[in-house]
Scaffold this motif. Structure first.
Motif, short mmCIF file in Angstrom:
data_model
loop_
_atom_site.label_atom_id
_atom_site.label_comp_id
_atom_site.label_asym_id
_atom_site.label_seq_id
_atom_site.Cartn_x
_atom_site.Cartn_y
_atom_site.Cartn_z
N GLU A 48 0.82 -1.21 0.00
CA GLU A 48 0.00 0.00 0.00
C GLU A 48 0.86 1.26 0.00
OE1 GLU A 48 -3.05 -0.04 2.97
OE2 GLU A 48 -3.73 -2.02 2.37
N ALA A 49 1.96 1.22 0.73
CA ALA A 49 2.85 2.38 0.75
C ALA A 49 3.46 2.59 -0.63
CB ALA A 49 3.96 2.18 1.79
N ALA A 50 3.83 1.50 -1.29
CA ALA A 50 4.42 1.62 -2.63
C ALA A 50 3.41 2.21 -3.61
CB ALA A 50 4.88 0.25 -3.11
N GLN A 51 2.15 1.81 -3.52
CA GLN A 51 1.12 2.36 -4.40
C GLN A 51 0.88 3.82 -4.10
OE1 GLN A 51 -2.32 -0.13 -4.01
NE2 GLN A 51 -1.29 -1.91 -4.86
N PHE A 52 0.93 4.17 -2.84
CA PHE A 52 0.65 5.54 -2.43
C PHE A 52 1.75 6.49 -2.89
CE2 PHE A 52 0.85 8.99 0.73
CZ PHE A 52 -0.43 9.49 0.60
N PHE A 53 3.00 6.02 -2.84
CA PHE A 53 4.13 6.89 -3.13
C PHE A 53 4.63 6.81 -4.57
CE2 PHE A 53 4.49 6.53 1.54
CZ PHE A 53 4.36 7.87 1.82
N VAL A 54 4.04 5.96 -5.38
CA VAL A 54 4.47 5.84 -6.77
C VAL A 54 4.00 7.07 -7.54
CG1 VAL A 54 4.12 4.59 -8.92
CG2 VAL A 54 4.54 3.34 -6.81
N ARG A 55 4.93 7.67 -8.24
CA ARG A 55 4.60 8.83 -9.07
C ARG A 55 4.53 8.37 -10.52
NH1 ARG A 55 7.97 11.25 -5.16
NH2 ARG A 55 6.91 12.94 -4.10
N PRO A 56 3.67 8.98 -11.29
CA PRO A 56 3.60 8.58 -12.70
C PRO A 56 4.93 8.83 -13.41
CG PRO A 56 1.98 10.30 -12.18
CD PRO A 56 2.77 10.03 -10.95
#
Length: 67
Positions: A48-56
């Motif tokens: 969830e943290a990875a999804q939250f912090f992923v930038r396009p």
């Protein structure tokens, strides 16, 4: 958010240690199951943290014709 993952892993280690040292087979199994659950929770938190912090990803112009 990743501090939650670290805490889950810490608790998993505690449960694994209890599983290793418990005298009762049932208690060992319950602690081993709890350790697995804590590790799964840590993985979920990290996902969830990875999804939250992923930038396009933006494409950079690398070829002179694209400039």
């Amino acid at each position: 958010m990743l501090e939650y993952s670290t805490e889950c892993k810490r608790r998993a280690l505690i449960c694994a240690e209890h599983a290793r040292t418990s005298l009762s087979p049932q208690t060992r199994q319950k602690f081993a199951d709890l350790a697995k659950t804590w590790l799964m929770l840590a993985a979920q938190v990290e996902d969830e943290a990875a999804q939250f912090f992923v930038r396009p990803v933006t494409r950079t112009k690398t070829h002179p014709a694209e400039w």
